[in-house]
Design a protein around this motif. Structure first.
Motif, short mmCIF file in Angstrom:
data_model
loop_
_atom_site.label_atom_id
_atom_site.label_comp_id
_atom_site.label_asym_id
_atom_site.label_seq_id
_atom_site.Cartn_x
_atom_site.Cartn_y
_atom_site.Cartn_z
N GLN A 1 0.69 -1.23 -0.05
CA GLN A 1 0.07 -0.02 0.06
C GLN A 1 0.94 1.22 0.00
O GLN A 1 1.94 1.28 0.58
N GLU A 2 0.38 2.39 -0.66
CA GLU A 2 0.87 3.63 -0.89
C GLU A 2 1.08 4.12 0.77
O GLU A 2 2.01 4.67 1.07
N TYR A 3 0.18 3.80 1.69
CA TYR A 3 -0.14 4.12 2.97
C TYR A 3 0.75 3.18 3.68
O TYR A 3 0.69 2.13 3.84
N ARG A 4 1.61 3.58 4.57
CA ARG A 4 2.64 2.80 5.30
C ARG A 4 2.35 2.51 6.73
O ARG A 4 2.95 1.48 7.21
N ARG A 5 1.63 3.24 7.45
CA ARG A 5 1.19 2.76 8.67
C ARG A 5 0.26 1.96 8.83
O ARG A 5 -0.74 2.02 9.22
N ILE A 6 0.70 0.45 8.87
CA ILE A 6 -0.28 -0.51 8.72
C ILE A 6 0.40 -1.50 9.55
O ILE A 6 1.46 -1.89 9.76
N GLU A 7 -0.89 -1.93 10.54
CA GLU A 7 -0.41 -3.13 11.13
C GLU A 7 -1.26 -4.50 10.63
O GLU A 7 -2.31 -4.45 10.48
N LEU A 8 -0.65 -5.39 10.18
CA LEU A 8 -1.21 -6.55 9.39
C LEU A 8 -1.03 -7.81 10.33
O LEU A 8 -0.12 -8.17 10.83
N ILE A 9 -2.62 -8.30 10.39
CA ILE A 9 -2.62 -9.39 11.26
C ILE A 9 -3.32 -10.43 10.42
O ILE A 9 -4.51 -10.36 10.04
N VAL A 10 -2.63 -11.44 10.21
CA VAL A 10 -3.05 -12.44 9.22
C VAL A 10 -3.64 -13.89 10.00
O VAL A 10 -2.33 -14.25 11.12
N ILE A 11 -4.71 -14.22 10.08
CA ILE A 11 -5.01 -15.31 11.05
C ILE A 11 -5.59 -16.71 10.07
O ILE A 11 -6.56 -16.45 9.51
N ASP A 12 -4.74 -17.69 10.12
CA ASP A 12 -5.15 -18.81 9.35
C ASP A 12 -6.18 -19.66 10.36
O ASP A 12 -5.82 -20.08 11.49
N ASP A 13 -7.19 -19.96 9.61
CA ASP A 13 -8.51 -20.93 10.24
C ASP A 13 -8.34 -22.29 10.09
O ASP A 13 -9.52 -22.69 9.52
N GLY A 14 -7.39 -22.98 10.06
CA GLY A 14 -7.29 -24.36 9.98
C GLY A 14 -7.16 -24.86 8.62
O GLY A 14 -7.73 -25.87 8.30
N SER A 15 -6.67 -24.15 7.89
CA SER A 15 -6.40 -24.58 6.47
C SER A 15 -5.59 -25.69 6.16
O SER A 15 -4.79 -26.30 7.35
N ASN A 16 -6.15 -26.77 5.18
CA ASN A 16 -5.29 -28.00 5.30
C ASN A 16 -4.57 -28.21 3.77
O ASN A 16 -4.34 -29.19 3.42
N ASP A 17 -4.49 -26.94 3.08
CA ASP A 17 -3.67 -26.86 1.95
C ASP A 17 -2.35 -26.29 2.16
O ASP A 17 -1.77 -26.39 3.48
N GLN A 18 -1.68 -25.57 1.26
CA GLN A 18 -0.21 -24.99 1.48
C GLN A 18 -0.36 -23.70 1.96
O GLN A 18 0.70 -23.03 2.05
N SER A 19 -1.47 -23.07 2.57
CA SER A 19 -1.66 -21.77 2.75
C SER A 19 -0.77 -21.38 4.10
O SER A 19 -0.12 -20.16 3.92
N ILE A 20 -0.43 -22.13 4.99
CA ILE A 20 0.30 -21.77 6.13
C ILE A 20 1.73 -21.67 5.54
O ILE A 20 2.57 -20.71 6.06
N ASP A 21 2.15 -22.48 4.69
CA ASP A 21 3.58 -22.56 4.49
C ASP A 21 3.85 -21.19 3.73
O ASP A 21 4.99 -20.74 3.77
#
Length: 288
Positions: free
Chosen positions: A31-51
């Motif tokens: 993003q052009e805007y830089r003051r961002i706190e990013l929180i990613v939460i995986d909800d039990g994926s069973n594919d390669q998402s977590i990797d």
């Protein structure tokens, strides 16, 4: 020109989106805007998402949590509880933002401090990120108010991936209802009931359309959920508006479910509803 740059928390819930999660996360980080706190939460994926997420985390600074599958509302509420930002935004792990999304919306809040939520239009894209359509609302300029009635009657479509909300709103009205599968419509109604919501005509995000064959079971569950949400407002809004919302939900149910026996639980024809030509046509086509 924005004098101050408040922290914006972005919550990205992920579930089995290995094909798209990288594009989603990078659209936040770039993003052009830089003051961002990013929180990613995986909800039990069973594919390669977590990797994939872990590899991105090695390169970039963001918060990542992996949990057993508990549902989208649980994930969003967990993110809200952790959020440090003055503003909160949401992005599903198969969608992505255009680079000016956050900056444009922070500018909106600075120009219209009376608003506590803002959303925009969005492109609809396919699996390869090719534009195939658009969520198009026409907002009034220069004072783009979106009312409870607009959202309840579907006069304005609120793409969740375009929403930004002042954190104080959630501190006041609480988080997402974890008993609902259509958590966003319920939340937007709750916010619109108490706060000013604004809409901007810019296209700031891309909604991914894929696996379009929705199962009958899911359509039935969505129908039940919509009427549960409506039931929350039965004694809170005027009867005329309540009846109009009910009519629209019945039209949607008949359109999606056809002659499904479930309709008999929700279709409540009245003289006023029958004045609507689409309602009348669907009623006689499916209800009998």
């Amino acid at each position: 020109m924005i004098d101050e740059y408040p922290l914006v928390t972005v919550i990205v819930p992920c579930y089995n989106h290995e094909k798209f999660i990288s594009e989603s996360i990078l659209s936040v980080l770039n993003q052009e805007y830089r003051r961002i706190e990013l929180i990613v939460i995986d909800d039990g994926s069973n594919d390669q998402s977590i990797d994939i997420i872990l590899k991105l985390k090695e390169q970039f600074d963001f918060i990542f949590i992996s949990q057993e599958n508990k549902g989208i509302s649980n994930v969003l509420n967990k993110g809200l509880a952790m959020a440090k930002g003055e503003y909160i935004a949401f992005l599903a792990s198969d969608d992505y933002w255009l680079p000016n999304k956050v900056f444009s919306q922070i500018a909106f809040f600075r120009n219209h401090p009376e608003f506590k939520m803002v959303f925009s239009n969005a492109y609809i894209v396919d699996n390869k990120s090719k534009i195939i359509g658009q969520f198009q609302n026409n907002f009034s300029i220069p004072f783009p108010v979106v009312s409870f009635k607009d959202i309840a009657l579907g006069k304005k479509t609120v793409p969740a991936l375009t929403v930004m909300v002042h954190k104080e709103v959630f501190l006041s009205i609480g988080g997402f209802d974890e008993n609902l599968m259509i958590e966003d419509w319920d939340m937007w109604l709750r916010i619109a009931d108490r706060y000013h919501i604004g809409g901007v005509n810019d296209v700031l995000a891309c909604y991914r359309k894929h696996n379009s064959n929705i199962s009958l079971i899911r359509l039935e569950d969505m129908t039940k959920t919509r009427f549960r949400i409506l039931g929350k407002w039965q004694n809170k809004i005027n009867q005329r508006l309540y009846n109009k919302i009910s009519r629209n939900l019945e039209i949607l149910a008949m359109s999606e479910l056809g002659n499904n026996p479930l309709l008999k639980e929700y279709i409540r024809p009245t003289f006023q509803k029958m004045l609507n030509s689409r309602y009348r046509r669907l009623f006689f086509k499916y209800y009998f």
